[in-house]
Write a protein that holds these residues in place. Structure first.
Motif, short mmCIF file in Angstrom:
data_model
loop_
_atom_site.label_atom_id
_atom_site.label_comp_id
_atom_site.label_asym_id
_atom_site.label_seq_id
_atom_site.Cartn_x
_atom_site.Cartn_y
_atom_site.Cartn_z
N CYS A 123 0.82 -1.21 0.00
CA CYS A 123 0.00 0.00 0.00
C CYS A 123 0.85 1.26 0.00
CB CYS A 123 -0.96 0.00 1.19
SG CYS A 123 -0.15 0.05 2.80
N GLU A 124 2.09 1.16 0.50
CA GLU A 124 2.97 2.33 0.50
C GLU A 124 3.45 2.70 -0.89
OE1 GLU A 124 3.29 4.14 3.10
OE2 GLU A 124 2.18 2.72 4.33
N HIS A 125 3.20 1.84 -1.88
CA HIS A 125 3.60 2.12 -3.26
C HIS A 125 2.49 2.87 -4.01
CE1 HIS A 125 6.51 -1.58 -3.08
NE2 HIS A 125 6.88 -0.58 -2.30
N LEU A 126 1.39 3.18 -3.32
CA LEU A 126 0.28 3.90 -3.94
C LEU A 126 0.36 5.38 -3.59
CD1 LEU A 126 -0.74 0.97 -4.23
CD2 LEU A 126 -3.04 1.80 -3.70
N VAL A 127 0.10 6.23 -4.58
CA VAL A 127 0.06 7.68 -4.37
C VAL A 127 -1.26 8.19 -4.95
CG1 VAL A 127 1.12 9.90 -4.88
CG2 VAL A 127 2.57 7.90 -4.48
N PHE A 128 -2.03 8.91 -4.14
CA PHE A 128 -3.31 9.46 -4.59
C PHE A 128 -3.10 10.81 -5.25
CE2 PHE A 128 -4.42 6.40 -1.36
CZ PHE A 128 -5.57 5.81 -1.85
N LEU A 129 -3.81 11.05 -6.35
CA LEU A 129 -3.73 12.30 -7.09
C LEU A 129 -5.13 12.88 -7.29
CD1 LEU A 129 -1.79 9.96 -8.67
CD2 LEU A 129 -1.00 12.02 -9.85
N TRP A 130 -5.24 14.19 -7.21
CA TRP A 130 -6.48 14.89 -7.54
C TRP A 130 -6.15 16.30 -7.99
CZ3 TRP A 130 -4.67 13.99 -2.70
CH2 TRP A 130 -4.58 15.05 -1.81
N GLY A 131 -7.13 16.99 -8.49
CA GLY A 131 -6.89 18.35 -9.00
C GLY A 131 -6.49 18.37 -10.45
N PHE A 132 -6.61 17.25 -11.15
CA PHE A 132 -6.31 17.21 -12.58
C PHE A 132 -7.52 17.71 -13.37
CE2 PHE A 132 -7.03 12.99 -10.70
CZ PHE A 132 -8.32 12.73 -11.16
N LYS A 133 -7.32 17.85 -14.66
CA LYS A 133 -8.37 18.41 -15.50
C LYS A 133 -9.58 17.49 -15.55
CE LYS A 133 -5.31 21.10 -18.50
NZ LYS A 133 -4.83 21.31 -19.89
N PHE A 134 -10.76 18.08 -15.52
CA PHE A 134 -12.00 17.30 -15.56
C PHE A 134 -12.12 16.60 -16.91
CE2 PHE A 134 -16.53 16.90 -16.55
CZ PHE A 134 -16.96 16.18 -15.44
N ASP B 206 1.07 2.15 -12.97
CA ASP B 206 -0.30 2.12 -13.48
C ASP B 206 -1.13 3.20 -12.80
OD1 ASP B 206 -0.78 -0.07 -15.45
OD2 ASP B 206 0.15 -1.27 -13.87
N VAL B 207 -2.20 3.58 -13.46
CA VAL B 207 -3.12 4.60 -12.93
C VAL B 207 -4.51 4.02 -12.87
CG1 VAL B 207 -4.15 6.87 -13.32
CG2 VAL B 207 -1.73 6.50 -13.85
N LYS B 208 -5.18 4.25 -11.77
CA LYS B 208 -6.56 3.79 -11.61
C LYS B 208 -7.39 4.89 -10.96
CE LYS B 208 -9.46 0.25 -9.42
NZ LYS B 208 -10.25 -0.02 -10.62
N PHE B 209 -8.58 5.15 -11.54
CA PHE B 209 -9.48 6.13 -10.95
C PHE B 209 -10.28 5.50 -9.82
CE2 PHE B 209 -8.36 8.95 -14.21
CZ PHE B 209 -8.96 10.19 -13.99
N VAL B 210 -10.39 6.22 -8.70
CA VAL B 210 -11.21 5.78 -7.58
C VAL B 210 -12.62 6.33 -7.73
CG1 VAL B 210 -11.46 5.73 -5.07
CG2 VAL B 210 -9.17 5.74 -6.10
N ASP B 211 -12.74 7.60 -8.01
CA ASP B 211 -14.00 8.24 -8.39
C ASP B 211 -13.66 9.35 -9.38
OD1 ASP B 211 -12.99 10.34 -6.90
OD2 ASP B 211 -14.47 10.21 -5.30
N LYS B 212 -14.63 10.15 -9.75
CA LYS B 212 -14.39 11.17 -10.78
C LYS B 212 -13.42 12.25 -10.31
CE LYS B 212 -18.40 13.90 -9.32
NZ LYS B 212 -19.70 14.48 -9.74
N SER B 213 -13.22 12.37 -9.00
CA SER B 213 -12.37 13.45 -8.47
C SER B 213 -10.95 13.02 -8.16
CB SER B 213 -12.99 14.02 -7.19
OG SER B 213 -12.89 13.08 -6.12
N CYS B 214 -10.71 11.71 -8.08
CA CYS B 214 -9.42 11.24 -7.56
C CYS B 214 -9.00 9.93 -8.22
CB CYS B 214 -9.53 11.05 -6.04
SG CYS B 214 -7.99 10.60 -5.23
N ALA B 215 -7.69 9.81 -8.41
CA ALA B 215 -7.11 8.58 -8.93
C ALA B 215 -5.89 8.24 -8.08
CB ALA B 215 -6.71 8.76 -10.39
N PHE B 216 -5.31 7.08 -8.32
CA PHE B 216 -4.05 6.78 -7.65
C PHE B 216 -3.08 6.16 -8.64
CE2 PHE B 216 -6.43 2.81 -6.73
CZ PHE B 216 -5.53 1.87 -7.19
#
Length: 625
Positions: A489-500, A523-533
């Protein structure tokens, strides 16, 4: 629509509701409300005792399914998965509990005894329990109405209940002075003070007992008057037409000393505990019976009275206690959600730690089998949240004949049938056992044992790990539901604030061009429309990425992304967010709030409370109905 308006709509427009379709007209479920609850208890007690498994299914006032990230995800650790299930269990209210004890006659046949209990948290004892405010999802209630759920019957005829913790509080608050049979507890060897106390009480009881025995042979009026005076002086009274003596006590230690001494003293003495209004013991009442047989009669009478009083307090929880006492394997469709709900409503408030929860639950249900996990392990289909869809898929894709008999349900189901999911679950379980070539037959030799292959499927509360207790120490998580590849789990980084409007592929391409870190596999995976990891498959890259993002000298493509509003954080922030109970609709907003908090672990534990918030019109207060 406001919750109160929706409830009035549900209560007065039942005729417009659609009936739930069933796959066979022969399937029937006994509907249980207040009116037939006591009679049904004896029936289900026998059925549970004779069963091999017990399937359960519940209907509540809402779920977390409308907000994707609120659901347990493959990237959740055992801790965060438990915290998600806990918040749902604490917020929503149970309205229906279906129970289906069933036995396996051979590898392909089962005998089922399905019941459906309508529940409603009614404050029958006027103690403020279990009635409290709870959350409702209007869309969820509307779906229940379309499927034919009878809200009128639920509210007016639903069975109430108290959890074990609430029952203990209720008995104290009721402040009953009725004596009860004392419970013997192991104690340390008596001290000198204990010995003096015991001998003093023994002498007093011996003198009183001899006086009562001797007074039974006296018949003259003068002797009766003398005996009455003696009884007043000695403190002797009568309990159920039998002589008794009250002995005041100052501590639980004294209670246990008196109970042990009376039992050793004589076969015709029965000690009873008299509680005070504060829940402590006020005195020990020693009753003199005519004989040992008379003592046994009185004991049975008192136990019967205690049991009747306890049943009134426990309500529907009596069924949970029967299942627990049987120690039979429980079949569920979503073990973590179902078991946290059961623990919260019928046992005690949920512990803050997952290990404590597992330990507590295993004392209640030692073996739980999640059909969802069986479906996943079968490799035949994706995770299915709907039991009916799963059963339909199994029926159309696999030839696994299962004969089901419902022998003793004399209730005629007219129109809709509630509580079918527990029955469907037992049928689906047998289908899966057939497909996986697992024997569901329980061996009768010695302790009832499951087949070794089936034992491997028990107590799997997190479908992405073989055992929640092991996964609580193992920080490896999955990224995709149907992919066995895992990462720490420490290899995951959450991202948000990208373009809609960005997709996972688009975001991955932008990141690859932004910095040399992304030249390695990720790899990139979306969690919901506002955030991915982002998951980095090479150790150490996640920490390097966070360091680069926090560096004031950031440059290149990453600098442009940050200028456009890109935000990142590690898994620990996500973990903290769940422990703090920051359940916003968008994950990005919850992560932002978590970053603003500077609480340490102790503060986090103290902040996590089981009470639900009074947040909006979706909260229903029972006093307003």
């Amino acid at each position: 629509m406001a919750s109160s308006s929706l409830f009035h709509f549900l209560l007065h427009h039942q005729k417009r509701s659609l009936c739930t379709k069933i796959s066979s007209s022969k399937w029937k479920v006994k509907q249980v409300t207040i009116s037939n609850f006591n009679d049904s208890l004896e029936e289900i007690k026998t059925n549970i005792s004779n069963s091999d498994f017990i399937a359960i299914s519940m209907e509540k006032t809402g779920s977390s399914s409308t907000t994707p990230w609120h659901r347990v995800q493959p990237f959740d650790t055992a801790e965060t998965a438990y915290l998600k299930a806990s918040q749902s269990a604490q917020r929503f209210q149970l309205l229906q509990f279906a129970v289906c004890p069933f036995s396996v006659t051979d590898s392909n046949n089962l005998v089922a005894h399905p019941y459906n209990f309508l529940l409603f948290p009614r404050d029958e004892l006027k103690l403020g329990m279990p009635a409290y405010s709870f959350l409702c999802q209007t869309s969820h209630l509307a779906t229940m109405a379309r499927q034919g759920f009878d809200f009128n019957a639920c509210i007016y005829e639903g069975i109430s209940y108290l959890s074990r913790a609430q029952e203990s509080v209720a008995k104290i608050r009721l402040g009953t002075s009725s004596p009860s049979l004392g419970v013997m507890k192991s104690s340390s060897p008596p001290t000198v003070a204990d010995t003096v106390f015991i001998e003093r009480i023994r002498s007093r009881i011996k003198h009183w007992r001899n006086t009562c025995k001797n007074s039974g042979t006296k018949t003259s009026k003068d002797d009766e008057l003398i005996n009455s005076i003696r009884n007043i002086i000695s403190g002797s009274e009568q309990f159920k037409l039998r002589p008794c003596l009250n002995v005041d006590v100052c501590s639980d230690r004294q209670v246990q000393l008196i109970l042990q001494m009376v039992v050793d003293f004589s076969d015709d003495l029965l000690p009873l505990v008299i509680p005070s209004k504060g829940g402590t013991t006020q005195a020990v009442r020693v009753v003199l019976t005519k004989s040992r047989e008379d003592k046994e009669v009185l004991e049975r009478e008192l136990r019967s009275l205690e049991e009747e009083e306890s049943k009134k307090i426990r309500g529907f929880r009596e069924v949970i206690d029967l299942i627990s006492a049987s120690q039979k394997p429980v079949i569920s469709h979503n073990c973590l959600n179902d078991c946290t709900l059961i623990h919260s409503k019928f046992i005690a408030p949920l512990p803050s730690e997952v290990d404590e929860f597992v330990s507590s639950l295993c004392k209640i249900f030692p073996k739980v089998i999640d059909v969802n996990y069986l479906l996943k392990k079968s490799g035949t289909m994706k995770k299915v949240t709907n039991i009916r869809n799963a059963l339909s898929y199994m029926n159309t894709h696999f030839l696994a004949l299962v004969e089901m008999e419902i022998p003793d349900q004399d209730t005629i189901n007219k129109g809709k049938i509630d509580g079918l999911d527990a029955l469907r679950l037992s049928y689906l379980f047998m289908k899966l056992c057939s497909v996986l070539k697992i024997s569901p037959v329980v061996t009768e030799s010695g302790n009832r044992q499951l087949a070794p292959q089936l034992e491997d499927f028990t107590n799997v509360f997190h479908s992405c790990s073989a055992n929640i207790q092991e996964s609580s120490c193992n920080e490896d998580v999955s990224v995709w539901t149907n992919n066995t590849r895992k990462a720490n789990c420490e290899h995951l980084v959450f991202l948000w604030g990208f373009k809609f409007g960005m997709t996972a592929g688009m975001l991955k391409s932008v990141l690859r061009e932004s910095h040399d870190i992304f030249l390695e596999e990720f790899d990139v995976k979306f969690v919901d429309k506002s955030c991915a990891f982002v998951v980095f498959w090479e150790p150490g890259l996640s920490k390097d990425f966070l360091n680069v993002m926090n560096d004031e000298q950031i440059s290149g493509g990453l600098k442009e992304l940050v200028s456009d509003g890109l935000r990142v954080t590690g898994y620990e922030t996500y973990r903290t967010m769940c422990r703090l109970g920051l359940w916003e609709i968008d994950l990005a907003e919850s992560l932002e709030k978590s970053l603003e908090c500077s609480l340490n672990d102790t503060d986090i534990h103290s902040e996590r409370k089981p009470e639900i918030p009074w947040c909006n019109d979706n909260v229903i207060n029972l006093d307003d109905l």
